[in-house]
Scaffold this motif. Structure first.
Motif, PDB file in Angstrom:
ATOM      1  N   MET A  93       0.827  -1.228   0.000  1.00 39.69           N
ATOM      2  CA  MET A  93       0.000   0.000   0.000  1.00 39.69           C
ATOM      3  C   MET A  93       0.849   1.261   0.000  1.00 39.69           C
ATOM      4  SD  MET A  93      -3.370  -0.185   0.110  1.00 39.69           S
ATOM      5  CE  MET A  93      -4.715  -1.235   0.522  1.00 39.69           C
ATOM      6  N   TRP A  94       2.067   1.187   0.544  1.00 39.15           N
ATOM      7  CA  TRP A  94       2.929   2.359   0.580  1.00 39.15           C
ATOM      8  C   TRP A  94       3.182   2.896  -0.814  1.00 39.15           C
ATOM      9  CZ3 TRP A  94       7.225   2.165  -2.315  1.00 39.15           C
ATOM     10  CH2 TRP A  94       7.704   0.894  -2.671  1.00 39.15           C
ATOM     11  N   ALA A  95       3.052   2.056  -1.833  1.00 45.30           N
ATOM     12  CA  ALA A  95       3.290   2.486  -3.214  1.00 45.30           C
ATOM     13  C   ALA A  95       2.264   3.524  -3.664  1.00 45.30           C
ATOM     14  CB  ALA A  95       3.271   1.283  -4.152  1.00 45.30           C
ATOM     15  N   ALA A 136       1.487  -5.447  -5.307  1.00 45.75           N
ATOM     16  CA  ALA A 136       0.344  -6.245  -4.863  1.00 45.75           C
ATOM     17  C   ALA A 136       0.401  -7.646  -5.460  1.00 45.75           C
ATOM     18  CB  ALA A 136      -0.969  -5.554  -5.241  1.00 45.75           C
ATOM     19  N   SER A 137       0.869  -7.747  -6.690  1.00 46.44           N
ATOM     20  CA  SER A 137       0.966  -9.084  -7.289  1.00 46.44           C
ATOM     21  C   SER A 137       2.084  -9.897  -6.633  1.00 46.44           C
ATOM     22  CB  SER A 137       1.183  -8.983  -8.798  1.00 46.44           C
ATOM     23  OG  SER A 137       2.417  -8.374  -9.085  1.00 46.44           O
ATOM     24  N   PHE A 138       3.161  -9.239  -6.231  1.00 53.41           N
ATOM     25  CA  PHE A 138       4.241  -9.950  -5.547  1.00 53.41           C
ATOM     26  C   PHE A 138       3.832 -10.383  -4.146  1.00 53.41           C
ATOM     27  CE2 PHE A 138       7.622  -7.744  -8.235  1.00 53.41           C
ATOM     28  CZ  PHE A 138       7.912  -8.901  -8.955  1.00 53.41           C
ATOM     29  N   ILE A 142      -2.065 -11.041  -6.332  1.00 52.89           N
ATOM     30  CA  ILE A 142      -3.022 -10.544  -7.323  1.00 52.89           C
ATOM     31  C   ILE A 142      -2.510 -10.969  -8.688  1.00 52.89           C
ATOM     32  CG2 ILE A 142      -3.974  -8.468  -8.402  1.00 52.89           C
ATOM     33  CD1 ILE A 142      -3.913  -7.153  -5.669  1.00 52.89           C
ATOM     34  N   THR A 143      -3.352 -11.597  -9.468  1.00 55.18           N
ATOM     35  CA  THR A 143      -2.916 -12.163 -10.743  1.00 55.18           C
ATOM     36  C   THR A 143      -3.411 -11.343 -11.923  1.00 55.18           C
ATOM     37  OG1 THR A 143      -4.819 -13.644 -10.740  1.00 55.18           O
ATOM     38  CG2 THR A 143      -2.748 -14.506  -9.843  1.00 55.18           C
ATOM     39  N   LEU A 144      -3.167 -10.062 -11.875  1.00 55.87           N
ATOM     40  CA  LEU A 144      -3.495  -9.202 -12.995  1.00 55.87           C
ATOM     41  C   LEU A 144      -2.586  -9.569 -14.157  1.00 55.87           C
ATOM     42  CD1 LEU A 144      -5.093  -6.644 -13.932  1.00 55.87           C
ATOM     43  CD2 LEU A 144      -3.084  -5.359 -13.289  1.00 55.87           C
ATOM     44  N   GLY A 149       2.119 -10.655 -15.212  1.00 54.35           N
ATOM     45  CA  GLY A 149       1.607  -9.323 -14.911  1.00 54.35           C
ATOM     46  C   GLY A 149       2.648  -8.327 -14.450  1.00 54.35           C
ATOM     47  N   PRO A 150       3.446  -8.671 -13.425  1.00 53.41           N
ATOM     48  CA  PRO A 150       4.444  -7.694 -12.972  1.00 53.41           C
ATOM     49  C   PRO A 150       5.438  -7.317 -14.070  1.00 53.41           C
ATOM     50  CG  PRO A 150       4.149  -9.400 -11.323  1.00 53.41           C
ATOM     51  CD  PRO A 150       3.377  -9.833 -12.540  1.00 53.41           C
TER      52      PRO A 150
END
Length: 174
Positions: A93-95, A136-138, A142-144, A149-150
């Protein structure tokens, strides 16, 4: 609008809103009970960000929009985490904080009626959003865009930064 006029305007609006709230709460105790339940502690931090923003308006210091946006944004993150119990989300979330800075830059630019910095604010919001999705994916799985995704997001962000840098360099040459 002159600084003293703006001060009176903001202060007058705040007094009217506070008076309306007191009137409504006095005539409807359920409203006060509801407000006490809804106004969880993180919302006090969001309200503090709003007060910083209003203070900047009163003092004629639009630059106060930046710390106000940061404080309000962190309050929003804490509110989400408090409501969901998802405290481990702070790992990514800091991002979002650079995006809050971008919102503050946009507000400052609009208050100063300078549209140039708006693009810098939008850049920060975009970069912050992409970083949020990558982290978030790491950290949260989250599998965007699937397992790639990343990598796709980082490549896309890199291309954007290169193009944006090229356009800014060309503007400076002209």
């Amino acid at each position: 609008m002159q600084r003293s006029n703006r001060t009176f305007l903001v202060f007058g609006v705040l007094l009217i809103l506070a008076g309306i709230w007191l009137f409504l709460a006095r005539n409807n105790p359920d409203l006060q009970t509801w407000a006490n339940e809804v106004m969880a502690w993180p919302l006090n931090i969001v309200a503090l960000g709003g007060l910083l923003f209003l203070l900047g308006l009163i003092l004629g210091a639009p630059g106060m929009s930046i710390p106000a946006a940061i404080v309000a944004g962190i309050g929003g993150i804490l509110y989400y985490q408090n409501q969901t119990g998802d405290w481990k989300s702070w790992a990514y979330m800091w991002a979002l904080i650079p995006g809050f800075v971008g919102v503050g830059i946009i507000l400052t630019a609009l208050l100063e009626v300078r549209l140039g910095p708006v693009w810098s604010g939008l850049d920060l919001i975009l970069i912050s959003g992409v970083l949020y999705l990558i982290f978030a994916s790491f950290f949260d799985g989250i599998t965007l865009l699937g397992s790639y995704g990343p990598a796709i997001l980082m490549i896309t962000l890199g291309i954007y930064v290169l193009i944006r840098g090229t356009l800014v360099a060309r503007k400076k040459q002209v």
